[in-house]
Motif scaffolding. Structure first.
Motif, PDB file in Angstrom:
ATOM      1  N   GLU A 184       4.627  10.935  -3.628  1.00 14.32           N
ATOM      2  CA  GLU A 184       3.433  10.805  -4.455  1.00 14.32           C
ATOM      3  C   GLU A 184       3.788  10.826  -5.941  1.00 14.32           C
ATOM      4  N   GLY A 244       0.818  -1.198   0.000  1.00 17.42           N
ATOM      5  CA  GLY A 244       0.000   0.000   0.000  1.00 17.42           C
ATOM      6  C   GLY A 244       0.856   1.253   0.000  1.00 17.42           C
ATOM      7  N   TYR A 245       0.207   2.387  -0.132  1.00 20.81           N
ATOM      8  CA  TYR A 245       0.935   3.659  -0.208  1.00 20.81           C
ATOM      9  C   TYR A 245       1.538   4.037   1.140  1.00 20.81           C
ATOM     10  N   HIS A 246       0.709   4.000   2.176  1.00 23.09           N
ATOM     11  CA  HIS A 246       1.181   4.426   3.486  1.00 23.09           C
ATOM     12  C   HIS A 246       2.135   3.413   4.118  1.00 23.09           C
ATOM     13  N   VAL A 287      -5.110   0.871  -4.677  1.00 18.49           N
ATOM     14  CA  VAL A 287      -4.358   1.730  -3.755  1.00 18.49           C
ATOM     15  C   VAL A 287      -4.580   3.196  -4.107  1.00 18.49           C
ATOM     16  N   VAL A 304      -8.158   4.129  -2.870  1.00 15.48           N
ATOM     17  CA  VAL A 304      -8.417   3.968  -1.438  1.00 15.48           C
ATOM     18  C   VAL A 304      -7.491   4.830  -0.575  1.00 15.48           C
ATOM     19  N   GLU A 305      -6.205   4.889  -0.958  1.00 13.02           N
ATOM     20  CA  GLU A 305      -5.232   5.568  -0.104  1.00 13.02           C
ATOM     21  C   GLU A 305      -4.781   6.931  -0.622  1.00 13.02           C
ATOM     22  N   VAL A 306      -4.492   7.021  -1.904  1.00  8.97           N
ATOM     23  CA  VAL A 306      -3.887   8.238  -2.428  1.00  8.97           C
ATOM     24  C   VAL A 306      -4.938   9.235  -2.900  1.00  8.97           C
ATOM     25  N   ARG A 307      -5.961   8.724  -3.581  1.00 10.38           N
ATOM     26  CA  ARG A 307      -7.051   9.550  -4.099  1.00 10.38           C
ATOM     27  C   ARG A 307      -6.524  10.669  -4.983  1.00 10.38           C
TER      28      ARG A 307
END
Length: 215
Positions: A51, A23-25, A108, A111-114
């Motif tokens: 990013e 995932g990103y985080h 991802v 859900v995470e970065v948008r």
């Protein structure tokens, strides 16, 4: 040490592998640098922000799709659903099979970065889905495909490939998730041709009606 010209590509490959798994985080630039076999300082020489690395990594996942978009442009005499639908499904199945990180990276992104997720996916997936939708619209007008919403059909065809294998594991007796690429193309093609293409009787009835109206 990697060649200087290879560094951006190594960073992006490492980023895809890590972002898609963790995932990103859950992924740090230090993790990416370590997997790419470069220093974290080097990563920031090529990418200003984490990013930026992510969006470049996501874009790289779509490289297998773009060269094959021309296959969806029907040629004279080769535009029947029986020919084009297998091409569409084969392209999608290959993308899901040989670029499994792409689906996870898209998830991802949303859900995470948008942020730019919708814009990025529209840029890279839009041409593919637009080509499919336009093909369906054209063949609805020609009477070769049932008169259903082409956008919904396009989404359904894509979800068949990207979501169905995972969902089928919850359906007792369903073995579609275990099919190889060729078998999957055959199975999905048979399903969608049966769902979308009018049966011969319907075609004949339609032709008879058109002849009666033109008489």
């Amino acid at each position: 040490m990697p060649k200087k010209s290879d560094v951006p590509e190594r960073i992006i490959r490492a980023a895809v592998a890590l972002f898609s798994r963790q995932g990103y985080h859950g992924t740090s630039t230090r993790d990416i640098a370590r997997l790419a076999d470069v220093s974290e300082v080097t990563v920031y020489r090529y990418f200003e922000h984490k990013e930026d690395i992510f969006w470049s990594a996501l874009a790289s996942c779509f490289t297998t799709i773009k060269p094959r978009l021309s296959l969806l442009n029907p040629s004279p005499g080769l535009d029947s659903p029986e020919i084009i639908l297998p091409r569409v499904l084969s392209l999608l199945i290959d993308a899901a099979t040989f670029s499994p990180d792409m689906v996870r990276m898209i998830a991802v992104a949303f859900v995470e970065v948008r942020g730019r997720a919708e814009e990025a996916c529209r840029e890279h997936l839009g041409p593919l889905f637009t080509a499919i939708t336009r093909y369906l619209e054209t063949n609805i007008e020609r009477g070769k495909i049932r008169n259903l919403n082409p956008a919904i059909m396009t989404a359904g065809i894509a979800l068949t490939v990207f979501a169905q294998p995972e969902l089928s594991t919850f359906i007792e007796g369903c073995r579609l998730s275990k099919l190889d690429s060729r078998q999957a193309v055959e199975a999905y093609t048979a399903f969608w041709l049966g769902a979308l293409v009018p049966v011969a009787q319907e075609r004949s009835s339609s032709a008879t009606s058109e002849e009666a109206l033109s008489a």
